[in-house]
Structure formats: structure tokens, C-alpha cells
Enzyme design. Structure first.
Site, PDB file in Angstrom:
ATOM      1  N   TYR A  56       6.400  51.670  27.698  1.00  0.00           N
ATOM      2  CA  TYR A  56       4.859  51.263  27.909  1.00  0.00           C
ATOM      3  C   TYR A  56       4.238  52.672  28.355  1.00  0.00           C
ATOM      4  O   TYR A  56       4.434  53.050  29.512  1.00  0.00           O
ATOM      5  CB  TYR A  56       4.812  50.183  29.114  1.00  0.00           C
ATOM      6  CG  TYR A  56       5.150  48.789  28.754  1.00  0.00           C
ATOM      7  CD1 TYR A  56       5.558  48.505  27.265  1.00  0.00           C
ATOM      8  CD2 TYR A  56       5.697  47.829  29.841  1.00  0.00           C
ATOM      9  CE1 TYR A  56       5.843  47.193  27.154  1.00  0.00           C
ATOM     10  CE2 TYR A  56       5.903  46.658  29.501  1.00  0.00           C
ATOM     11  CZ  TYR A  56       6.170  46.229  27.968  1.00  0.00           C
ATOM     12  OH  TYR A  56       6.646  45.207  27.784  1.00  0.00           O
ATOM     13  N   LEU A 208      -6.327  32.904  27.474  1.00  0.00           N
ATOM     14  CA  LEU A 208      -6.328  31.727  28.322  1.00  0.00           C
ATOM     15  C   LEU A 208      -6.744  32.082  29.660  1.00  0.00           C
ATOM     16  O   LEU A 208      -6.952  31.211  30.919  1.00  0.00           O
ATOM     17  CB  LEU A 208      -4.933  31.438  28.607  1.00  0.00           C
ATOM     18  CG  LEU A 208      -4.040  30.666  27.388  1.00  0.00           C
ATOM     19  CD1 LEU A 208      -2.591  30.455  27.509  1.00  0.00           C
ATOM     20  CD2 LEU A 208      -4.952  29.153  27.265  1.00  0.00           C
ATOM     21  N   GLY A 210     -10.203  32.539  29.578  1.00  0.00           N
ATOM     22  CA  GLY A 210     -11.492  31.778  29.099  1.00  0.00           C
ATOM     23  C   GLY A 210     -12.488  33.012  29.165  1.00  0.00           C
ATOM     24  O   GLY A 210     -13.722  32.597  28.779  1.00  0.00           O
TER      25      GLY A 210
HETATM   26  N1  LIG Z   1       8.639  42.407  24.239  1.00  0.00           N
HETATM   27  C1  LIG Z   1       8.315  42.084  25.220  1.00  0.00           C
HETATM   28  O1  LIG Z   1       9.436  42.282  26.018  1.00  0.00           O
HETATM   29  C2  LIG Z   1       6.979  42.014  25.894  1.00  0.00           C
HETATM   30  C3  LIG Z   1       5.775  41.677  25.109  1.00  0.00           C
HETATM   31  C4  LIG Z   1       4.756  41.481  25.663  1.00  0.00           C
HETATM   32  C5  LIG Z   1       4.407  41.231  27.074  1.00  0.00           C
HETATM   33  N2  LIG Z   1       5.594  41.718  27.882  1.00  0.00           N
HETATM   34  C6  LIG Z   1       5.504  41.622  29.330  1.00  0.00           C
HETATM   35  O2  LIG Z   1       4.816  40.623  29.744  1.00  0.00           O
HETATM   36  C7  LIG Z   1       3.759  40.724  30.516  1.00  0.00           C
HETATM   37  C8  LIG Z   1       2.623  39.818  30.528  1.00  0.00           C
HETATM   38  O3  LIG Z   1       2.199  40.085  29.003  1.00  0.00           O
HETATM   39  P1  LIG Z   1       0.919  40.557  28.569  1.00  0.00           P
HETATM   40  O4  LIG Z   1       0.128  41.719  29.595  1.00  0.00           O
HETATM   41  O5  LIG Z   1       1.249  40.798  27.186  1.00  0.00           O
HETATM   42  O6  LIG Z   1      -0.135  39.358  28.520  1.00  0.00           O
HETATM   43  P2  LIG Z   1      -0.982  38.322  29.589  1.00  0.00           P
HETATM   44  O7  LIG Z   1      -0.447  38.405  30.792  1.00  0.00           O
HETATM   45  O8  LIG Z   1      -1.175  37.252  28.808  1.00  0.00           O
HETATM   46  O9  LIG Z   1      -2.131  39.134  29.332  1.00  0.00           O
HETATM   47  C9  LIG Z   1      -2.475  40.237  30.504  1.00  0.00           C
HETATM   48  C10 LIG Z   1      -4.097  40.591  30.222  1.00  0.00           C
HETATM   49  O10 LIG Z   1      -5.055  39.662  30.518  1.00  0.00           O
HETATM   50  C11 LIG Z   1      -6.041  40.109  31.098  1.00  0.00           C
HETATM   51  N3  LIG Z   1      -6.092  39.642  32.373  1.00  0.00           N
HETATM   52  C12 LIG Z   1      -5.310  39.347  33.459  1.00  0.00           C
HETATM   53  N4  LIG Z   1      -5.496  38.683  34.587  1.00  0.00           N
HETATM   54  C13 LIG Z   1      -6.737  38.256  34.232  1.00  0.00           C
HETATM   55  C14 LIG Z   1      -7.571  37.262  35.056  1.00  0.00           C
HETATM   56  N5  LIG Z   1      -7.252  36.966  36.215  1.00  0.00           N
HETATM   57  N6  LIG Z   1      -8.757  37.241  34.521  1.00  0.00           N
HETATM   58  C15 LIG Z   1      -9.100  37.700  33.311  1.00  0.00           C
HETATM   59  N7  LIG Z   1      -8.455  38.260  32.613  1.00  0.00           N
HETATM   60  C16 LIG Z   1      -7.079  38.612  32.977  1.00  0.00           C
HETATM   61  C17 LIG Z   1      -5.978  41.484  31.242  1.00  0.00           C
HETATM   62  O11 LIG Z   1      -6.538  42.124  30.267  1.00  0.00           O
HETATM   63  P3  LIG Z   1      -8.129  42.751  29.998  1.00  0.00           P
HETATM   64  O12 LIG Z   1      -8.583  42.841  31.569  1.00  0.00           O
HETATM   65  O13 LIG Z   1      -8.149  43.945  29.280  1.00  0.00           O
HETATM   66  O14 LIG Z   1      -8.707  41.510  29.242  1.00  0.00           O
HETATM   67  C18 LIG Z   1      -4.414  41.816  31.297  1.00  0.00           C
HETATM   68  O15 LIG Z   1      -4.137  42.770  30.859  1.00  0.00           O
HETATM   69  C19 LIG Z   1       3.266  42.460  30.149  1.00  0.00           C
HETATM   70  O16 LIG Z   1       2.733  42.893  31.003  1.00  0.00           O
HETATM   71  C20 LIG Z   1       4.930  42.806  30.007  1.00  0.00           C
HETATM   72  O17 LIG Z   1       5.352  43.235  31.146  1.00  0.00           O
HETATM   73  C21 LIG Z   1       6.871  42.024  27.321  1.00  0.00           C
END
Ligand SMILES: NC(=O)c1ccc[n+]([C@@H]2O[C@H](COP(=O)([O-])OP(=O)(O)OC[C@H]3O[C@@H](n4cnc5c(N)ncnc54)[C@H](OP(=O)(O)O)[C@@H]3O)[C@@H](O)[C@H]2O)c1
Length: 327
Positions: A56, A208, A210
């Protein structure tokens, strides 16, 4: 904040934890000052578990975790990952030499002597037919480099194979309103073996929440622009693999189910917490306000059986055919 036991580790971790991918990179511009403020806000709200990876921001996210450790006195756990520095995902790449060097680099970035939880970072399926890979991790635990280890997986089938290895303490898998298949069989099997489950991509990359619309603009270095069809990595990591238009349509229906005074992001997180097999959700966040909103999901009342049924109906009707054949 409520806490749940993590596998057989004896640790109690916050049921809403923190995903530290976005603060490293691949989500558009990030500012370390704001990222560190988000991490402090997480600790202030009772979060005690953070998920990062060596890739990352090429270590930037891990280094922020080291900085947080210096700036705060509370005990918290950091899970990182190894394997994605390999130029190609082959089982041969998961050698003692490579894993040891990846882990030494993470120890340096995290500025620590031992990694709390090391996860193999979505290794190829063949890795689960090579017990020596897990033997290397057992040796690294014995050597004191790792406290515990687990895996991050793409597919339910990989998760089911992973938990056959007795040293595997945790499985990280995509689980959210748009990805319900892990709850069918995998959760029961993981519970039988007391394996912790980290629900990643809980907000389907923000869909999700919204707030994303057809007009939303994403930076060129944001995977929500460049990986919608799996151009750079598994397409399931972007919007949980759900076609953008279909996702937006389902989100409109979900909005009608948001409890009074709550937000759709909170409904999405609360939905995950309804599954006792899940140890924690790890929403990514870049700003303190997002963290505060996400953490508050732990205090929401449980969702009614009626709401759970309606969410399932939206999933079955619109999303399931898009995701079950793949993950
Ligand atoms: N292969 C793997 O192992 C792998 C792959 C993916 C993820 N992960 C892990 O899982 C974690 C979570 O998944 P993810 O970060 O991919 O996706 P997620 O948690 O579904 O989405 C995160 C994004 O949603 C937005 N967000 C967060 N809280 C919010 C809120 N309250 N209201 C509106 N928007 C909000 C932010 O982006 P914006 O503000 O830019 O819109 C944030 O970066 C990662 O950080 C990582 O640690 C691991």
C-alpha cells in the site's frame, strides 16, 4: 465500540476496525497529515486493529502505522500482508527467501521487532496445495518475527482451503451487502475451527455509502477509475466486482432501508456486524469524519429481521448472479 475475539489469538479487537489501503495509495491523492488525523480519530473512537500491506503506497501505509505507534500510548494491533511484491503470482514466489525478505522490510517500515498478524496477500490457489508455504510461516512465528499469521483471499474456495492449515488464525475476505456468499458455508466452517474473519471492502469501495453517482469523478490513480474491469488486479476488489450501473441501482433501493438518524454507510457496516462469525469489518477511510461515521455503526441497534430480509431480496434479485459464479 464493541470488541470481538480474534480467532484463537486471545485478542479482543474492535468490531469496526480500520483498513489502511487508501491512506497508502491507489485511491487518488492522499495527504499524510489528514491520514494520520484519521488514524488518531480511529484510536479515539476505540479502534484497536488496523489492516495494512507492504504494497500500500509501497510501504507508505505501514510507515504511517509506525508513526501512529510513536504518537500514541494505547495498545493496538497492526495486521500487514506479504506476497504482492512478487512480479508474478506463482507458488514458487512464496519461498522462504522471498517471504523472509518481505517480512524484514515490513518490520522496518512498521518499526517493530515482531508483526502482530501477517497475512499472505491473496496467494494463488496452488499455494494451498503446498504445505511448506505455511511451514515457513510457522518457522517465522517460532523465530519471533510474527505473532500470528493468516491469509487474505479472493474466493470462498481459497478460504475453505486456507482454514485446513492449523496455524491460520484469520481469513480476510470481501464480505458486504453486495458479497454475501461467504456466509453460506465458509462462516460455519471458520467458526468450527475458531478462525477469525476480517470483512474487507465493507463499503464496496464507497459505493455502499450512497455518495457515488454516475457523475462522480475519480482521479486517474484511483482504482475506481482504472480497475473497473480488472485491468490492474482482481476486479472483485473494485466495487466488490459489481457492475457500476447495477450497483447504483441497488444502492437506491437500499437507501429506503436506512434506520432513522443513520447513514447508508452505517447500515452497510451494521449489516456485516449481524453475522457473529465476523470478527470485524475493516472499512477504509481517508478522513477523520469518515472514521467517526463508520465507528458509530457499532452503536446502532441490530437490524430487524424484516430489514435483513429486504436486503437479502435486493441482493438475490440484482447482485447474486453477478458475483456467485466468480467469488
Ligand atoms: N487483497 C486484499 O487483501 C485487500 C483488498 C482490498 C482491501 N483490503 C483491505 O480492506 C480495507 C477496506 O477495503 P477498501 O478500503 O478497499 O474498501 P471500502 O472499505 O469498502 O471503501 C473504502 C472507501 O470508501 C470511502 N468511505 C469510507 N468511509 C466512508 C463514509 N463513511 N462515507 C462515505 N465514503 C466513505 C472512502 O473513499 P473516498 O472518500 O475516496 O470515496 C474509502 O477509502 C482496505 O483498506 C484494506 O485494508 C485488502
Amino acid at each position: 465500540m464493541k470488541y470481538r475475539g480474534l480467532g484463537r489469538t486471545g485478542w479482543k479487537v474492535s468490531e469496526i476496525s480500520f483498513g489502511a489501503w487508501a491512506i497508502g495509495g491507489a485511491w487518488g491523492d492522499v495527504d499524510d497529515t489528514e491520514s494520520i488525523a484519521a488514524l488518531h480519530a480511529a484510536l479515539d473512537g476505540g479502534v484497536n486493529f488496523f489492516d495494512t500491506a507492504d504494497v500500500y503506497g509501497d510501504g507508505r501505509s505501514e510507515r504511517l502505522m509506525a508513526r501512529l505507534r510513536k504518537e500514541r500510548k494505547e495498545k493496538f494491533y497492526v495486521a500487514t500482508k506479504a506476497g504482492r511484491r512478487l512480479p508474478q503470482q506463482t507458488v514458487e514466489g512464496y519461498s522462504r527467501k522471498n517471504l523472509t525478505s518481505f517480512i524484514e522490510r515490513s518490520l522496518k517500515n512498521l518499526d517493530t521487532d515482531a508483526i502482530d498478524l501477517l497475512q499472505l496477500h491473496c496467494p494463488p490457489m496452488e499455494a494451498y496445495y503446498h504445505p511448506e508455504v505455511f511451514g515457513i510461516l510457522d518457522d517465522l512465528v517460532k523465530a519471533g518475527k510474527l505473532r500470528h499469521y493468516g491469509v487474505s483471499v479472493e474466493k470462498v474456495e481459497e478460504a475453505l482451503k486456507a482454514i485446513e492449515f492449523p496455524g491460520v488464525q484469520t481469513v480476510q475476505i470481501i464480505f458486504n451487502i453486495f458479497r454475501q456468499r461467504p456466509a453460506d458455508l465458509f462462516f460455519a466452517e471458520a467458526q468450527k475451527r475458531k478462525v477469525g474473519i476480517l470483512a474487507r471492502v465493507p463499503l464496496a469501495s464507497g459505493l455502499l455509502s450512497g455518495k457515488i453517482t454516475r457523475e462522480s469523478k475519480f482521479a486517474t490513480d484511483d482504482h475506481r477509475l482504472f480497475n473497473r474491469h480488472g485491468e490492474a488486479f482482481d476486479r472483485g476488489e473494485t466495487f466488490a466486482g459489481v457492475d457500476f450501473e447495477t450497483g447504483l441501482h441497488a444502492v437506491e433501493e437500499l437507501k429506503a432501508l436506512v434506520p432513522p438518524k443513520a447513514t447508508l454507510a452505517q447500515l452497510a457496516l451494521r449489516w456485516i456486524l449481524e453475522f457473529p462469525a465476523v470478527t470485524c469489518a475493516i472499512p477504509g477511510a481517508k478522513r477523520p469524519a469518515q472514521v467517526a461515521e463508520n465507528i458509530a455503526a457499532s452503536d446502532l441497534a441490530p437490524l430487524s429481521a424484516g430489514t435483513m430480509k429486504k436486503i437479502r431480496a435486493i441482493y438475490d434479485g440484482q447482485i447474486k448472479p453477478l458475483v456467485h459464479p466468480y467469488w
